[in-house]
Design a protein around this motif. Structure first.
Motif, PDB file in Angstrom:
ATOM      1  N   PHE A   1       3.824 -10.364  32.046  1.00  0.00           N
ATOM      2  CA  PHE A   1       4.952 -10.359  32.978  1.00  0.00           C
ATOM      3  C   PHE A   1       6.246  -9.860  32.324  1.00  0.00           C
ATOM      4  CE2 PHE A   1       2.021 -13.772  34.242  1.00  0.00           C
ATOM      5  CZ  PHE A   1       1.658 -13.293  35.509  1.00  0.00           C
ATOM      6  N   ASP A   2       6.101  -9.041  31.274  1.00  0.00           N
ATOM      7  CA  ASP A   2       7.292  -8.528  30.604  1.00  0.00           C
ATOM      8  C   ASP A   2       7.157  -7.042  30.294  1.00  0.00           C
ATOM      9  OD1 ASP A   2       9.533  -8.017  29.126  1.00  0.00           O
ATOM     10  OD2 ASP A   2       9.106  -9.426  27.515  1.00  0.00           O
ATOM     11  N   CYS A   3       6.254  -6.667  29.369  1.00  0.00           N
ATOM     12  CA  CYS A   3       6.195  -5.267  28.964  1.00  0.00           C
ATOM     13  C   CYS A   3       4.857  -4.932  28.322  1.00  0.00           C
ATOM     14  CB  CYS A   3       7.322  -4.936  27.994  1.00  0.00           C
ATOM     15  SG  CYS A   3       7.317  -5.899  26.471  1.00  0.00           S
ATOM     16  N   LEU A   4       4.505  -3.647  28.396  1.00  0.00           N
ATOM     17  CA  LEU A   4       3.335  -3.121  27.711  1.00  0.00           C
ATOM     18  C   LEU A   4       3.716  -2.756  26.274  1.00  0.00           C
ATOM     19  CD1 LEU A   4       1.880  -0.755  30.466  1.00  0.00           C
ATOM     20  CD2 LEU A   4       1.029  -3.020  29.816  1.00  0.00           C
ATOM     21  N   THR A   5       2.693  -2.662  25.419  1.00  0.00           N
ATOM     22  CA  THR A   5       2.910  -2.336  24.010  1.00  0.00           C
ATOM     23  C   THR A   5       2.091  -1.106  23.638  1.00  0.00           C
ATOM     24  OG1 THR A   5       3.406  -4.610  23.372  1.00  0.00           O
ATOM     25  CG2 THR A   5       2.622  -3.152  21.641  1.00  0.00           C
ATOM     26  N   TYR A   6       2.700  -0.207  22.871  1.00  0.00           N
ATOM     27  CA  TYR A   6       2.026   0.996  22.391  1.00  0.00           C
ATOM     28  C   TYR A   6       2.097   1.019  20.864  1.00  0.00           C
ATOM     29  CZ  TYR A   6       2.107   2.736  27.164  1.00  0.00           C
ATOM     30  OH  TYR A   6       1.923   2.883  28.512  1.00  0.00           O
TER      31      TYR A   6
ATOM     32  N   ILE B   1       9.077  -1.444  27.304  1.00  0.00           N
ATOM     33  CA  ILE B   1       7.888  -1.298  26.463  1.00  0.00           C
ATOM     34  C   ILE B   1       8.237  -1.710  25.035  1.00  0.00           C
ATOM     35  CG2 ILE B   1       6.863   0.563  27.844  1.00  0.00           C
ATOM     36  CD1 ILE B   1       7.837   2.531  25.684  1.00  0.00           C
ATOM     37  N   ILE B   2       7.198  -2.007  24.274  1.00  0.00           N
ATOM     38  CA  ILE B   2       7.310  -2.206  22.827  1.00  0.00           C
ATOM     39  C   ILE B   2       6.542  -1.082  22.148  1.00  0.00           C
ATOM     40  CG2 ILE B   2       6.629  -3.666  20.876  1.00  0.00           C
ATOM     41  CD1 ILE B   2       7.103  -6.091  22.672  1.00  0.00           C
ATOM     42  N   VAL B   3       7.143  -0.465  21.154  1.00  0.00           N
ATOM     43  CA  VAL B   3       6.483   0.549  20.336  1.00  0.00           C
ATOM     44  C   VAL B   3       6.479   0.034  18.899  1.00  0.00           C
ATOM     45  CG1 VAL B   3       6.572   2.903  19.451  1.00  0.00           C
ATOM     46  CG2 VAL B   3       7.196   2.448  21.832  1.00  0.00           C
TER      47      VAL B   3
END
Length: 244
Positions: free
Chosen positions: A222-227, A84-86
């Motif tokens: 196709f990599d990561c979700l972001t919050y 994930i990205i924060v």
């Protein structure tokens, strides 16, 4: 956290924060103060001056927890779990950005275990995940981390207490005395309203300041979700911190 604009000091509304003594959160019973708190009416030099971090030298992967601890360089050396990205913005109570602010974070791994000698949870340690990162906010107050979504874990508050997935966040203000520490939760987690620590916060709006929001437009295909998790340092909309 004191504002970087000393002429715009705003007193803290302590009703926004939970009581220090909260029997439902059992460890607060022994560590809560027994005497009335003393409010500082006027900021002193220790609240208005302190270290600056604009020139702090960071490592290439200090804000990337998927890379800053792994043992190898091949794909099988990456941490296990959901990437994930924060990111977010640190601002004061008037919406002004807080640039050159040191933001640190630490967390459990995908199984819900910390890399700490006293963590005895049965989940395994990940040899490629340290769970610690740091960064400096940019000129507009933004910060960014890439990491693994932490797992929930049980804790001995009662026979079946579980901590929601969370990331600890530290923000260093304009002096050592204004370091703030809090926890970031994830939107939609059903364990949030069941957590005895969260339930010490009486105002539902205050709880919402601790919840990061899914930001699909900034997620990577196709990599990561972001919050996104914005931090307001003072005023009526301030983000609640553990040590205030």
């Amino acid at each position: 956290m004191a504002s970087r604009h000393p002429t715009a000091f705003v007193m803290r509304d302590r009703n926004w924060h939970p009581p220090a003594y909260a029997p439902g959160y059992k460890t607060s019973v022994a560590r809560s103060p027994r005497q009335a708190l003393v409010a500082i009416q006027t900021p002193t030099p220790s609240e208005l001056t302190g270290p600056t971090f604009g020139d702090l030298e960071l490592g290439a992967h200090d804000n990337d927890l998927t890379l800053n601890y792994r043992e190898g360089t091949a794909r099988d050396g990456l941490p296990i779990g959901e990437r994930i990205i924060v990111y977010g913005r640190v601002i004061d109570q008037f919406g002004k950005p807080m640039p050159d602010t040191l933001v640190e974070m630490w967390q459990a791994n995908a199984g819900g275990r910390y890399r700490h000698s006293k963590d005895s949870y049965l989940a395994p340690l990940d040899p490629n995940f340290g769970g610690v990162g740091r960064t400096i906010t940019d000129a507009d107050g933004f910060y960014r981390f890439r990491t693994i979504r932490p797992g929930p874990y049980p804790w001995p508050n009662d026979p079946n207490s579980w901590r929601p997935a969370h990331i600890h966040v530290s923000v260093m203000g304009p002096s050592i005395s204004t370091r703030l520490i809090s926890q970031l939760y994830f939107e939609g987690d059903p364990l949030i309203p069941r957590c005895p620590i969260v339930n010490t916060i009486r105002d539902a709006d205050a709880v919402e300041t601790l919840v990061s929001r899914l930001d699909m437009p900034r997620s990577r295909s196709f990599d990561c979700l972001t919050y996104r998790f914005d931090i307001v340092t003072r005023g009526a909309l301030q983000t609640w911190f553990e040590n205030l």
